[in-house]
Motif scaffolding. Structure first.
Motif, PDB file in Angstrom:
ATOM      1  N   SER A 183     101.655  36.663 109.990  1.00  0.00           N
ATOM      2  CA  SER A 183     101.652  34.729 109.792  1.00  0.00           C
ATOM      3  C   SER A 183     103.085  34.495 109.061  1.00  0.00           C
ATOM      4  N   CYS A 184     103.785  33.353 109.954  1.00  0.00           N
ATOM      5  CA  CYS A 184     104.958  32.765 109.093  1.00  0.00           C
ATOM      6  C   CYS A 184     104.764  31.238 108.717  1.00  0.00           C
ATOM      7  N   TYR A 185     104.812  31.079 108.011  1.00  0.00           N
ATOM      8  CA  TYR A 185     104.481  29.477 106.905  1.00  0.00           C
ATOM      9  C   TYR A 185     105.050  29.065 105.936  1.00  0.00           C
ATOM     10  N   GLY A 186     105.572  27.848 105.831  1.00  0.00           N
ATOM     11  CA  GLY A 186     106.512  27.561 104.386  1.00  0.00           C
ATOM     12  C   GLY A 186     107.391  26.890 104.472  1.00  0.00           C
ATOM     13  N   MET A 187     108.121  26.477 105.895  1.00  0.00           N
ATOM     14  CA  MET A 187     109.094  25.335 106.098  1.00  0.00           C
ATOM     15  C   MET A 187     108.545  23.896 106.281  1.00  0.00           C
ATOM     16  N   ASN A 188     107.414  23.948 106.322  1.00  0.00           N
ATOM     17  CA  ASN A 188     106.459  22.581 106.619  1.00  0.00           C
ATOM     18  C   ASN A 188     105.848  22.015 105.738  1.00  0.00           C
ATOM     19  N   ASP A 189     106.115  23.262 104.545  1.00  0.00           N
ATOM     20  CA  ASP A 189     104.844  23.197 104.011  1.00  0.00           C
ATOM     21  C   ASP A 189     105.588  21.937 102.579  1.00  0.00           C
ATOM     22  N   THR A 230     107.772  35.770 104.581  1.00  0.00           N
ATOM     23  CA  THR A 230     108.783  34.727 104.386  1.00  0.00           C
ATOM     24  C   THR A 230     109.360  33.597 105.278  1.00  0.00           C
ATOM     25  N   PRO A 231     108.691  32.207 104.739  1.00  0.00           N
ATOM     26  CA  PRO A 231     109.685  31.001 105.621  1.00  0.00           C
ATOM     27  C   PRO A 231     110.590  31.343 106.060  1.00  0.00           C
ATOM     28  N   PRO A 232     111.517  31.028 107.049  1.00  0.00           N
ATOM     29  CA  PRO A 232     112.697  31.786 107.317  1.00  0.00           C
ATOM     30  C   PRO A 232     114.027  30.335 106.639  1.00  0.00           C
ATOM     31  N   LEU A 263     112.109  26.474  99.271  1.00  0.00           N
ATOM     32  CA  LEU A 263     112.013  27.150 100.357  1.00  0.00           C
ATOM     33  C   LEU A 263     111.896  28.816  99.698  1.00  0.00           C
ATOM     34  N   ALA A 264     112.962  28.215  98.813  1.00  0.00           N
ATOM     35  CA  ALA A 264     113.275  30.007  98.043  1.00  0.00           C
ATOM     36  C   ALA A 264     111.927  30.394  96.803  1.00  0.00           C
TER      37      ALA A 264
END
Length: 308
Positions: free
Chosen positions: A111-117, A153-155, A169-170
């Motif tokens: 699962s790869c989330y975070g960029m949009n969150d 972790t998000p790109p 994002l960091a």
């Protein structure tokens, strides 16, 4: 805020790519490998690189790599005002998660989330809390069903497109890494290896980019994602290149397998998305899933013949 920034800095130092990650293993019985994520996962190059590498390295394994990444999606359920010029809000993974798990019945999830969150805004505690709750809800559901999940972790977001969101994002990446130690989650870091690679390249080429828009990586960025994931699975061989093609050329049938995997993924991801259903307008209508599965089986058979 200063207190939190100091904690973030400490996390960054602890979880930098200089620190070796604990290696996980895909269970020998795992056949269906599911990838969840947003447009970066839907774009899918890193998924194809991972699948190709594992097929080439373990030709005796029976694999089924299924990509259901959905552009614009979040795990937090958040959407900014006027998203997509007001045409539609960001889709929420949790709206379709039950349908995904029922349809796919995966043996392992990435699962790869975070960029949009973080909604491309400076750090905010409420948005951060929504991201954390969304990730925890996802993890709890898979845990209740007995499905192992490896969080990615998000790109990296290019700070030249906005230093404040790069910092957001960091923070998200560092929190997710912390779950390895506080909750024993399986987490593989993509963010900090990408960030270090970007910074190192800019020391000699100030114009270097991994993502032209600051968000969506090109082939090199996807390759760094794939390498980081594979290293998180304990793989090392042929992962010393900065670009994917030289790595796959080290395998006798590497480029052939990669081309077949990319063909298979381009057919199957849209078929799975259409079959499962979603709330994201403008997506390509996939072929009926039975037809996609039949074509995928033909392509897999062709790969198996090549790898004999």
């Amino acid at each position: 805020m200063y207190h939190f920034s100091l904690l973030t800095l400490l996390f960054c130092l602890l979880f930098s790519p200089l620190k070796a990650q604990e290696a996980y293993a895909i269970p020998p019985s795992a056949k269906k490998i599911l990838f969840l994520g947003n447009s970066i996962t839907y774009g899918g190059s890193y998924v194809s690189y991972v699948e190709s590498y594992l097929r080439l390295t373990y030709p005796e394994r029976t694999w089924d790599f299924i990509n259901v990444g959905l552009p614009s999606e979040t795990v937090s359920g958040l959407s900014e005002e006027g998203h997509a010029d007001g045409k539609f809000p960001r889709p929420d993974l949790h709206e379709r998660l039950d349908r995904i798990l029922t349809a796919v019945k995966p043996d392992l999830i990435f699962s790869c989330y975070g960029m949009n969150d973080g909604i491309y805004l400076p750090f905010d505690e409420d948005r951060f809390e929504a991201y954390k709750k969304g990730q925890e809800k996802l993890h709890q559901k898979t845990e209740n069903l007995g499905i192992p999940i490896i969080h990615l972790t998000p790109p990296v977001y290019d700070e030249r497109k906005g230093a404040a969101y790069a910092n957001t994002l960091a923070i998200y990446a560092s929190w997710l890494m912390s779950k390895k130690f506080t909750q024993n989650w399986m987490v593989i870091d993509l963010h900090w290896p990408m960030r270090k690679f970007l910074e190192d390249k800019r020391n000699t080429d100030p114009d270097f980019v991994l993502a032209a828009d600051g968000i969506h990586p090109g082939d090199q960025g996807h390759w760094i994602m794939a390498k980081s994931l594979l290293k998180g699975l304990g793989e090392q061989d042929n992962l010393d290149t900065d670009l994917p093609e030289p790595a796959f050329r080290k395998f006798p049938q590497g480029m052939q397998v990669l081309a077949l995997v990319e063909e298979k993924q381009s057919i199957s991801k849209d078929a799975w998305l259409s079959h499962i259903g979603h709330e994201r307008p403008g997506m390509k209508e996939g072929v009926p899933l039975p037809a996609a599965l039949s074509k995928s089986a033909e392509i897999i058979a062709a790969m198996e013949q090549i790898l004999k």
